[in-house]
Scaffold this motif. Sequence first.
Motif, PDB file in Angstrom:
ATOM      1  N   GLY A 214       0.779  -1.233   0.000  1.00  0.00           N
ATOM      2  CA  GLY A 214       0.000   0.000   0.000  1.00  0.00           C
ATOM      3  C   GLY A 214       0.807   1.276   0.000  1.00  0.00           C
ATOM      4  O   GLY A 214       0.280   2.356   0.293  1.00  0.00           O
ATOM      5  N   ARG A 215       2.086   1.181  -0.331  1.00  0.00           N
ATOM      6  CA  ARG A 215       2.928   2.378  -0.371  1.00  0.00           C
ATOM      7  C   ARG A 215       3.982   2.215  -1.450  1.00  0.00           C
ATOM      8  O   ARG A 215       4.248   1.111  -1.926  1.00  0.00           O
ATOM      9  CB  ARG A 215       3.626   2.601   0.972  1.00  0.00           C
ATOM     10  CG  ARG A 215       4.634   1.524   1.366  1.00  0.00           C
ATOM     11  CD  ARG A 215       5.436   1.937   2.587  1.00  0.00           C
ATOM     12  NE  ARG A 215       6.349   0.912   3.071  1.00  0.00           N
ATOM     13  CZ  ARG A 215       7.595   0.736   2.643  1.00  0.00           C
ATOM     14  NH1 ARG A 215       8.071   1.504   1.665  1.00  0.00           N
ATOM     15  NH2 ARG A 215       8.360  -0.218   3.165  1.00  0.00           N
ATOM     16  N   LEU A 216       4.574   3.346  -1.834  1.00  0.00           N
ATOM     17  CA  LEU A 216       5.726   3.282  -2.708  1.00  0.00           C
ATOM     18  C   LEU A 216       6.943   2.836  -1.906  1.00  0.00           C
ATOM     19  O   LEU A 216       6.989   2.974  -0.689  1.00  0.00           O
ATOM     20  CB  LEU A 216       5.996   4.649  -3.338  1.00  0.00           C
ATOM     21  CG  LEU A 216       4.879   5.250  -4.189  1.00  0.00           C
ATOM     22  CD1 LEU A 216       5.347   6.559  -4.819  1.00  0.00           C
ATOM     23  CD2 LEU A 216       4.411   4.285  -5.266  1.00  0.00           C
ATOM     24  N   GLY A 217       7.922   2.306  -2.603  1.00  0.00           N
ATOM     25  CA  GLY A 217       9.149   1.926  -1.937  1.00  0.00           C
ATOM     26  C   GLY A 217       9.985   3.146  -1.580  1.00  0.00           C
ATOM     27  O   GLY A 217       9.701   4.274  -2.017  1.00  0.00           O
ATOM     28  N   GLU A 218      11.000   2.921  -0.788  1.00  0.00           N
ATOM     29  CA  GLU A 218      11.985   3.950  -0.482  1.00  0.00           C
ATOM     30  C   GLU A 218      13.275   3.608  -1.212  1.00  0.00           C
ATOM     31  O   GLU A 218      13.636   2.435  -1.342  1.00  0.00           O
ATOM     32  CB  GLU A 218      12.235   4.021   1.023  1.00  0.00           C
ATOM     33  CG  GLU A 218      11.007   4.434   1.831  1.00  0.00           C
ATOM     34  CD  GLU A 218      11.290   4.490   3.321  1.00  0.00           C
ATOM     35  OE1 GLU A 218      12.475   4.374   3.703  1.00  0.00           O
ATOM     36  OE2 GLU A 218      10.333   4.639   4.088  1.00  0.00           O
ATOM     37  N   VAL A 219      13.951   4.624  -1.686  1.00  0.00           N
ATOM     38  CA  VAL A 219      15.162   4.377  -2.459  1.00  0.00           C
ATOM     39  C   VAL A 219      16.183   3.592  -1.643  1.00  0.00           C
ATOM     40  O   VAL A 219      16.919   2.754  -2.180  1.00  0.00           O
ATOM     41  CB  VAL A 219      15.756   5.706  -2.981  1.00  0.00           C
ATOM     42  CG1 VAL A 219      16.280   6.569  -1.835  1.00  0.00           C
ATOM     43  CG2 VAL A 219      16.851   5.444  -3.992  1.00  0.00           C
ATOM     44  N   SER A 220      16.228   3.805  -0.335  1.00  0.00           N
ATOM     45  CA  SER A 220      17.191   3.098   0.508  1.00  0.00           C
ATOM     46  C   SER A 220      16.941   1.589   0.508  1.00  0.00           C
ATOM     47  O   SER A 220      17.881   0.797   0.658  1.00  0.00           O
ATOM     48  CB  SER A 220      17.143   3.636   1.940  1.00  0.00           C
ATOM     49  OG  SER A 220      15.862   3.449   2.509  1.00  0.00           O
TER      50      SER A 220
END
Length: 251
Positions: A214-220
Motif C-alpha cells: 500500500g505504499r511506494l518503496g523507499e530508495v534506501s
Amino acid sequence: MSTAYSGRFAGRRAVITGGASGLGLAVATRIVAEGGNVVLWDMNPDALATAKDQSGATHVVALDVSDQAAVEQAAADSRDALGGGIDILIASAGITGATAPVHEFPLDSWRRVIDVNVNGLFYCNRAIVPVMLEGGYGRIVNVASVAGKEGNPNASAYSASKAAVIGLTKSLGKELAGKGVIANALTPATFESPILAQLPQSQVDYMRSKIPMGRLGEVSESAAMVCFMASEECSFTTASVFDTSGGRTTY
C-alpha cells in the motif's frame, strides 16, 4: 534506514550509470561509505558535480548512454580513474517515456526509451564486461522494473524496455557463469525518485495501487538490495532477478 557495512567494498571499483540522483546516487553513497571507489555517469553535468561531493565519488562522466562511442570512451576513462580496473557496474540510467496507449504512443518517445533503457544499458555492459574478465572478477546489476514482468498500461515502451533488460541479464549471466563475473537484474516496484516527475500523477497512483504493502518503496530499500547484489556476498546467484516490490511480484 540504510546501514553501512564497514569495509564491504574495500578496494572495489564501481561505475554507476544514472548516478547523479535517485537509486544510482544512493548506491554510490553506500559503496563509498563501505570502502569502495566510484565513478558516476549521468546526462546532467550540474547534478553530477553535486552528486560527486555528496557521495564522495572519485570521478564523474557526463554522457548519454545511448551514444555508443561515448560509452566506450567513458569506460576507458573510468578504468583509468579507478586505477586500472572496474569491479562493479550498476546500470541504473533510464527514462519512462510517454504515457499513452500503444495505438497512440509517440514514435519518437518509443525510440528514445529503447535507445536509453535497452541499447544504452547494452552498450554499458558490452564496454565494461571485458575489463571485468581481465581482472577475473565482476558484479553487474542491471536495473529493470516490475513493469518488465507484468507490464503497465499506457507504458508500453518502458515495460518492453525493462523486459528486455531482464532477458539480456539472464543471457549475460549464463555467458559469464564460471568466469568470476556475476550479472543479475533488480526489479523494483515504484519508489520515490526523480523519475516520477516524468509521469502524470494518475500513473503513479495506479502503480501504488498494485503494491500490496500500500505504499511506494523507499530508495534506501532498493539501494540495500543492490549493494548485496554488487558485493562478494552474492556469489552463487547469477542470471537472476531480485525483487523489491512490496509484494507486487512473486516470481
